[in-house]
Design a protein around this motif. Structure first.
Motif, PDB file in Angstrom:
ATOM      1  N   GLU A 179      55.203  42.418  64.516  1.00  0.00           N
ATOM      2  CA  GLU A 179      53.803  42.035  64.329  1.00  0.00           C
ATOM      3  C   GLU A 179      52.966  43.136  63.704  1.00  0.00           C
ATOM      4  O   GLU A 179      51.781  43.261  64.001  1.00  0.00           O
ATOM      5  CB  GLU A 179      53.198  41.590  65.674  1.00  0.00           C
ATOM      6  CG  GLU A 179      53.801  40.290  66.171  1.00  0.00           C
ATOM      7  CD  GLU A 179      53.220  39.800  67.495  1.00  0.00           C
ATOM      8  OE1 GLU A 179      52.249  40.384  67.979  1.00  0.00           O
ATOM      9  OE2 GLU A 179      53.775  38.830  68.040  1.00  0.00           O
ATOM     10  N   THR A 180      53.583  43.968  62.862  1.00  0.00           N
ATOM     11  CA  THR A 180      52.791  44.996  62.179  1.00  0.00           C
ATOM     12  C   THR A 180      52.494  44.572  60.743  1.00  0.00           C
ATOM     13  O   THR A 180      53.100  43.655  60.215  1.00  0.00           O
ATOM     14  CB  THR A 180      53.521  46.350  62.167  1.00  0.00           C
ATOM     15  OG1 THR A 180      54.871  46.140  61.753  1.00  0.00           O
ATOM     16  CG2 THR A 180      53.503  46.998  63.526  1.00  0.00           C
ATOM     17  N   PHE A 181      51.542  45.299  60.126  1.00  0.00           N
ATOM     18  CA  PHE A 181      51.177  45.021  58.731  1.00  0.00           C
ATOM     19  C   PHE A 181      52.290  45.467  57.792  1.00  0.00           C
ATOM     20  O   PHE A 181      52.952  46.482  58.029  1.00  0.00           O
ATOM     21  CB  PHE A 181      49.901  45.784  58.359  1.00  0.00           C
ATOM     22  CG  PHE A 181      48.676  45.303  59.073  1.00  0.00           C
ATOM     23  CD1 PHE A 181      48.163  44.038  58.825  1.00  0.00           C
ATOM     24  CD2 PHE A 181      48.023  46.124  59.990  1.00  0.00           C
ATOM     25  CE1 PHE A 181      47.022  43.589  59.483  1.00  0.00           C
ATOM     26  CE2 PHE A 181      46.883  45.684  60.650  1.00  0.00           C
ATOM     27  CZ  PHE A 181      46.382  44.416  60.398  1.00  0.00           C
ATOM     28  N   TYR A 182      52.447  44.748  56.709  1.00  0.00           N
ATOM     29  CA  TYR A 182      53.368  45.164  55.649  1.00  0.00           C
ATOM     30  C   TYR A 182      52.679  46.218  54.783  1.00  0.00           C
ATOM     31  O   TYR A 182      51.476  46.180  54.580  1.00  0.00           O
ATOM     32  CB  TYR A 182      53.723  43.973  54.758  1.00  0.00           C
ATOM     33  CG  TYR A 182      54.709  43.013  55.378  1.00  0.00           C
ATOM     34  CD1 TYR A 182      56.046  43.062  55.044  1.00  0.00           C
ATOM     35  CD2 TYR A 182      54.291  42.051  56.296  1.00  0.00           C
ATOM     36  CE1 TYR A 182      56.966  42.186  55.595  1.00  0.00           C
ATOM     37  CE2 TYR A 182      55.199  41.163  56.860  1.00  0.00           C
ATOM     38  CZ  TYR A 182      56.529  41.235  56.510  1.00  0.00           C
ATOM     39  OH  TYR A 182      57.426  40.365  57.065  1.00  0.00           O
ATOM     40  N   THR A 183      53.479  47.140  54.289  1.00  0.00           N
ATOM     41  CA  THR A 183      52.990  48.046  53.248  1.00  0.00           C
ATOM     42  C   THR A 183      53.469  47.481  51.912  1.00  0.00           C
ATOM     43  O   THR A 183      54.509  46.821  51.853  1.00  0.00           O
ATOM     44  CB  THR A 183      53.553  49.457  53.437  1.00  0.00           C
ATOM     45  OG1 THR A 183      54.991  49.392  53.405  1.00  0.00           O
ATOM     46  CG2 THR A 183      53.124  50.044  54.774  1.00  0.00           C
ATOM     47  N   ASN A 191      60.110  56.411  56.757  1.00  0.00           N
ATOM     48  CA  ASN A 191      60.843  55.658  57.769  1.00  0.00           C
ATOM     49  C   ASN A 191      59.879  54.922  58.699  1.00  0.00           C
ATOM     50  O   ASN A 191      60.008  54.951  59.917  1.00  0.00           O
ATOM     51  CB  ASN A 191      61.775  56.581  58.557  1.00  0.00           C
ATOM     52  CG  ASN A 191      62.746  55.791  59.428  1.00  0.00           C
ATOM     53  OD1 ASN A 191      63.169  54.704  59.058  1.00  0.00           O
ATOM     54  ND2 ASN A 191      63.070  56.333  60.594  1.00  0.00           N
ATOM     55  N   GLY A 192      58.854  54.301  58.104  1.00  0.00           N
ATOM     56  CA  GLY A 192      57.870  53.548  58.888  1.00  0.00           C
ATOM     57  C   GLY A 192      57.177  54.449  59.880  1.00  0.00           C
ATOM     58  O   GLY A 192      56.731  55.544  59.542  1.00  0.00           O
ATOM     59  N   GLY A 196      62.040  52.820  61.598  1.00  0.00           N
ATOM     60  CA  GLY A 196      62.589  52.030  60.505  1.00  0.00           C
ATOM     61  C   GLY A 196      61.728  50.822  60.195  1.00  0.00           C
ATOM     62  O   GLY A 196      60.518  50.805  60.490  1.00  0.00           O
ATOM     63  N   TYR A 197      62.362  49.811  59.623  1.00  0.00           N
ATOM     64  CA  TYR A 197      61.649  48.630  59.146  1.00  0.00           C
ATOM     65  C   TYR A 197      62.374  47.370  59.590  1.00  0.00           C
ATOM     66  O   TYR A 197      63.585  47.361  59.774  1.00  0.00           O
ATOM     67  CB  TYR A 197      61.569  48.651  57.616  1.00  0.00           C
ATOM     68  CG  TYR A 197      60.869  49.874  57.090  1.00  0.00           C
ATOM     69  CD1 TYR A 197      59.472  49.928  57.029  1.00  0.00           C
ATOM     70  CD2 TYR A 197      61.599  50.990  56.675  1.00  0.00           C
ATOM     71  CE1 TYR A 197      58.824  51.062  56.561  1.00  0.00           C
ATOM     72  CE2 TYR A 197      60.954  52.126  56.203  1.00  0.00           C
ATOM     73  CZ  TYR A 197      59.572  52.160  56.150  1.00  0.00           C
ATOM     74  OH  TYR A 197      58.939  53.282  55.696  1.00  0.00           O
ATOM     75  N   MET A 228      66.789  51.421  58.139  1.00  0.00           N
ATOM     76  CA  MET A 228      66.326  52.778  58.386  1.00  0.00           C
ATOM     77  C   MET A 228      66.091  53.505  57.066  1.00  0.00           C
ATOM     78  O   MET A 228      66.939  53.485  56.175  1.00  0.00           O
ATOM     79  CB  MET A 228      67.362  53.553  59.205  1.00  0.00           C
ATOM     80  CG  MET A 228      67.741  52.889  60.522  1.00  0.00           C
ATOM     81  SD  MET A 228      66.329  52.601  61.626  1.00  0.00           S
ATOM     82  CE  MET A 228      66.041  54.303  62.168  1.00  0.00           C
ATOM     83  N   GLY A 229      64.910  54.135  56.958  1.00  0.00           N
ATOM     84  CA  GLY A 229      64.591  54.915  55.758  1.00  0.00           C
ATOM     85  C   GLY A 229      64.589  56.394  56.093  1.00  0.00           C
ATOM     86  O   GLY A 229      65.130  56.826  57.117  1.00  0.00           O
TER      87      GLY A 229
END
Ligand code: CA
Length: 647
Positions: A179-183, A191-192, A196-197, A228-229
């Protein structure tokens, strides 16, 4: 003709004899190369002659050993043609024709033992791959602690991502709930928020095209993965955190051997067309069980989104049943706290009343359990087989049609098993299921026939909670058709016609978007049961054309087309229901969007109903005939929408 010839030539170039390790799509545009370099398995993906995924790692670390290095590609199967035709009325497209090529790559370890296959498939828009682990000696099961699988993007790529939430964070320890905003259009390498994402993840490969990553075919037999970034242009598959689900259950999935991972999917396009239109999530899976009955979908009203917890009382639910009947809707969703504010007997009365009006009820449940602190009831019913079946017996007897189960917040295998068990039991009792505060569906629409939709998005509740979400509502809405809603049914619960999120429509958070925007998102956001955020007062305080459209809007679609758009800026998407095409446009950019929508590819009728906004976001509706040029000119101001219905 020229294009067909070129595809033919490309296909010839991909013949297995020439390149033994290369898999091509049927049209030859997608090319996968699997190799081993210094003992490390890897792959790359080219699309129309350009590299979209550079040489990227493959491999698994399991309780039986580290199989990410010292591996040998021991066998490559012949190319297998895969064909499938299926009908699925609950997704974006009712009839799907699937054609792909498949190659199995077998890997041995240094001791010459056959450890796993990586099965790759390529259709004209997607690559999918999964691991099949084999028994080692007398070991017939293992746990998988880590996956080397990665996706290395070319220089100049940018990302469109949704950061994974802190485990056991969020309200009442209900995270991660997607439920978070997209970039949007961010450089690679982050890495968010450190976790991660979530899938899906979208990447723009400079001017060359687009890649969307996801996974599908996830049942109770594996965990949900994330991306994972933090390693430059390389993103890797990550498993859940130990902390989620109250720290109970392992993060590492277990596999009986031979056993398979879910499919990792890569959707490729020069434009965003395949990203919007892909059916890869359902192409790769099969039904886990048969539907116990013919489930009926449709539209619902729900009081909670405008009037919140206090409205879950007998009188107001009765008012919403009357409202649903007036709208010609099929359902009412009775949200949290009905167990104490209405009671079981009250629900039985309410269900009878609704039935008399031709309306069915969905009931909300708290999923827990031990994994959250959310106080809303009913609690402790759905998480456990014995209490769940007891409750479902009553639900069936009472004539309840479906459930909304909330606050699940984990991707562990144990949680996935619970998702599956709840669905399987609900099917036995003829109940449809909507999940909230949850993970994304991964092929579930086809795997579990009574699965309706999932939230797994920063949904309409946040428009009721905070002004900032309203201020950027249009920005977020232009992202969903390209990401979250492309990979699965989305219960957003939107299309508010109230100006304010409150019963009196005067106080509460202010909606910035237009009424035409609300109508456009009723088409753009897809789920077979739509819980619309309209309210009884809209029958008198909203424009008649808007209410009339909301009475007629379908929730089952036969086809979808990307017209144009850019995530975070604007979106123009067409959906077909029977013979009617609906073209929905929304705009989040400051400048008014001047569209000249070309309907020639839709093969639609010439009678148009066009809903559009003026520059003050005042909407109107007019009838017109489609011109010989098949184009419709409409302006879409910021926070506004347009909707063309052609029949
Ligand atoms: Ca939620």
């Amino acid at each position: 003709m020229k294009k067909t010839t070129l595809a033919g030539v490309l296909y010839m170039m991909c013949l297995p004899a020439a390149l033994a390790q290369t898999l091509c799509s049927p049209d030859g545009n997608v090319k996968v190369v699997v190799t081993v370099e210094n003992g490390k398995p890897g792959y790359s993906i080219d699309y129309e002659g350009e590299t979209f995924i550079k040489h990227s790692p493959l491999g698994l670390k399991t309780s039986l050993g580290d199989f990410t290095g010292e591996m040998k590609l021991s066998k490559i199967s012949d190319v297998k043609k895969v064909e499938d035709r299926y009908s699925l009325q609950t997704i974006k497209k009712s009839n799907v024709v699937y054609e792909a090529n498949e190659i199995t790559y077998s890997f041995d370890d240094a001791k010459g033992r056959h450890i796993y296959d990586v099965i790759f498939r390529a259709d004209n828009d997607n690559v999918a791959f999964k691991y099949k682990m084999y028994p080692i000696g007398d070991r017939l099961s293992c746990t998988v602690s880590d996956e080397a699988t990665g996706f290395l993007f070319p220089e100049g790529s940018t990302s469109f991502l949704c950061p994974q939430m802190k485990p056991q964070g969020g309200w009442a320890r209900t995270a991660p709930s997607y439920e978070t905003f997209y970039t949007t259009d961010e450089p690679l390498g982050k890495n968010g928020d450190g976790y991660g994402y979530t899938f899906p993840a979208l990447f723009r490969i400079g001017d060359a095209g687009w890649v969307m990553l996801c996974e599908t075919g996830l049942s109770g037999e594996y965990c949900g993965s994330r991306l994972m970034g933090g390693h430059g242009n390389l993103y890797t598959v990550g498993y859940p955190t130990e902390e989620e689900f109250g720290g109970v259950g392992t993060a590492a999935p277990g596999l009986a051997l031979p056993g398979e991972t879910p499919w990792r999917t890569v959707t490729l396009g020069k434009t965003l067309r395949p990203i919007v239109e892909t059916t890869v999530m359902w192409d790769m899976v099969a039904p886990v069980y048969a539907a116990s009955q013919d489930y009926k979908y449709g539209r619902a009203t729900w009081s909670w989104i405008i009037r919140m917890d206090a409205s879950c009382n007998y009188e107001e639910q009765k008012e919403y049943i009357d409202f649903a009947a007036d709208m010609g809707y099929e359902y009412v969703l009775v949200d949290a706290l009905w167990d104490t504010q209405i009671g079981y007997e009250g629900i039985e009365k309410l269900a009878k009343y609704a039935e008399g009006k031709g309306v069915g009820l969905f009931l909300w449940y708290n999923s827990n359990g031990y994994w959250n602190d959310a106080p809303q009831g009913p609690k402790h019913k759905m998480h456990r087989l014995v209490s769940r079946r007891e409750e479902m017996k009553w639900l069936k007897k009472t004539g309840i049609k479906g459930l909304k189960i909330d606050f699940i917040g984990s991707d562990k295998q144990q949680t996935m098993q619970m998702y599956e068990d709840m669905l399987a039991d609900a099917n036995e009792y003829g109940l449809m299921v909507i999940y909230h505060g949850c993970t994304i569906p991964r092929g579930w629409e086809r795997m579990y026939p009574n699965f309706v939709s999932a939230e797994a998005v920063r949904a309409s509740e946040n428009l009721s909670f905070g002004q900032h979400d309203n201020d950027i509502e249009a920005v977020c809405a232009t992202i969903h058709p390209f990401m979250r809603n492309s990979i699965g049914n989305m219960d957003f619960g939107g299309s508010t016609l109230n100006r304010h999120y409150s019963k009196d429509n005067k106080s509460g958070k202010t909606r910035r978007t237009s009424d035409v925007f609300a109508l456009a998102t009723a088409v753009m956001f897809q789920a077979p049961v739509q819980n619309f955020a309209i309210a009884p007062n809209n029958l008198v305080d909203a424009p008649e054309w808007a209410v009339n459209f909301m009475k007629s809007v379908p929730t089952l679609w036969d086809d979808v087309r990307f017209i144009e758009g850019y995530p975070g800026k604007y979106a123009v998407i067409a959906r077909r229901s029977g013979e009617k095409w609906y073209v929905a446009a929304i705009n989040a950019q400051k400048e008014t969007l001047k569209l000249n929508v070309d309907l020639s590819s839709l093969d639609c009728g010439r009678n148009l109903t066009v809903y559009a906004d003026d520059n003050k976001l005042q909407g109107s509706c007019k009838q017109m005939k489609l011109s010989k040029k098949n184009k419709v000119a409409v302006s879409v101001p910021t926070n506004g929408g347009a909707l063309i219905v052609a029949e």
